[in-house]
Design a protein around this motif. Structure first.
Motif, short mmCIF file in Angstrom:
data_model
loop_
_atom_site.label_atom_id
_atom_site.label_comp_id
_atom_site.label_asym_id
_atom_site.label_seq_id
_atom_site.Cartn_x
_atom_site.Cartn_y
_atom_site.Cartn_z
N LEU A 156 0.80 -1.22 0.00
CA LEU A 156 0.00 0.00 0.00
C LEU A 156 0.83 1.28 0.00
O LEU A 156 0.30 2.35 -0.26
CB LEU A 156 -0.92 0.01 1.23
N HIS A 194 -6.32 -1.18 6.71
CA HIS A 194 -4.96 -0.69 6.50
C HIS A 194 -4.88 0.57 5.62
O HIS A 194 -3.81 1.17 5.52
CB HIS A 194 -4.11 -1.78 5.84
N THR A 195 -5.97 0.93 4.97
CA THR A 195 -5.90 2.04 4.01
C THR A 195 -7.25 2.73 3.87
O THR A 195 -8.31 2.11 4.09
CB THR A 195 -5.47 1.53 2.61
#
Length: 287
Positions: free
Chosen positions: A176, A212-213
């Motif tokens: 990412l 996570h994003t």
């Protein structure tokens, strides 16, 4: 290298995905191979996609050794190459599309070798000038970001990374780190078009990645029908369909393997079905 256009690149992808989100739905992302089976037919197919309901377009860059692709997309690439498709003509196809459509994001998808041969700086400048908005290059891992990812971002192009069922929480931050536009979750382990996803596992994977994003998460590989698309659209921000559309191109060719007016309409008919599935899906709370 040409200067980035403020209206294109990452900004065009972000704007389209935000518009879909504002409508409370996932985006339909369609994949076809540039130049399949010839330039004019391919251009007609690509031009028909937005009107049929495609929100973003992935355009495959034909390559002789497409290791992540199944038989249908491999065959499409070979048809395109036999029809004279080159990187120059792929960028020309995008430029021709842009004379009629300045809103639909175009993402080039493929492998690093053709870009390397073309020359990275030359490619990024020409791609940006043609109206390309992003890149998916399946054989460049995060450890190779200096090769293409970072220069692409500097040029204003999104570099869209793939996450897979084997991408664990320890690996996700690297995947990412320099991703822009959206994260592409590969819903199966294997090549394109090879299996139907376990949609329960897909939902769980999308939730995990979202932990996570803040980037949108799109899901592809194995999504073939309107019902599949609706199921994925309920949990993801984007639904990617490729093999089924490439197969529709092949099915609409004549006995000599040539395209006709029916080719673009055949593809558009399937896109309309897929778009209806995506637009009819109820977004889950988890999305």
């Amino acid at each position: 290298m040409s200067a980035p256009h403020k209206s294109g690149g990452v900004a065009r992808i972000d704007a389209r995905l935000a518009a879909c989100q504002a409508e409370g739905r996932a985006a339909l992302i369609t994949f076809v191979t540039a130049g399949d089976p010839d330039f004019d037919t391919s251009l007609a197919v690509v031009e028909a996609l937005p009107g049929a309901g495609a929100d973003l377009i992935e355009l495959g860059m034909p390559f002789t050794d497409p290791m992540a692709d199944g038989p249908a997309i491999q065959a499409a690439g070979l048809r395109a190459l036999a029809g004279g498709q080159t990187m120059v003509r792929t960028l020309e196809l995008v430029a021709r599309f842009r004379t009629r459509d300045t809103a639909t994001p175009i993402i080039l998808m493929g492998y690093y070798n053709p870009i390397y041969i073309y020359g990275v700086e030359r490619f990024l400048g020409d791609a940006r000038a043609a109206g390309v908005d992003g890149l998916i290059v399946v054989d460049l891992p995060p450890e190779e970001d200096a090769e293409l990812c970072l220069p692409a971002l500097e040029a204003g192009l999104a570099f869209i990374r793939l996450a897979t069922p084997t991408t664990d929480d320890a690996r996700l931050p690297a995947v990412l780190a320099n991703t822009a536009g959206f994260v592409y979750y590969v819903s199966i382990t294997g090549i394109t078009g090879s299996a139907t996803p376990d949609f329960g596992k897909v939902t769980a994977a999308v939730q995990r990645i979202k932990g996570h994003t803040r980037l949108p998460v799109a899901v592809g590989f194995g999504v073939r029908t309107a019902a599949h698309a609706a199921t994925v659209a309920a949990c993801a921000d984007g639904v990617v369909v490729g093999t089924a559309l490439v197969e529709r191109v092949k099915a609409a060719l004549d006995a000599e393997g040539c395209g006709s007016a029916a080719t673009a309409e055949g593809v558009a008919a399937l896109v309309r079905e897929l778009a209806a599935g995506v637009r009819g899906a109820a977004k889950s709370d988890a999305a």
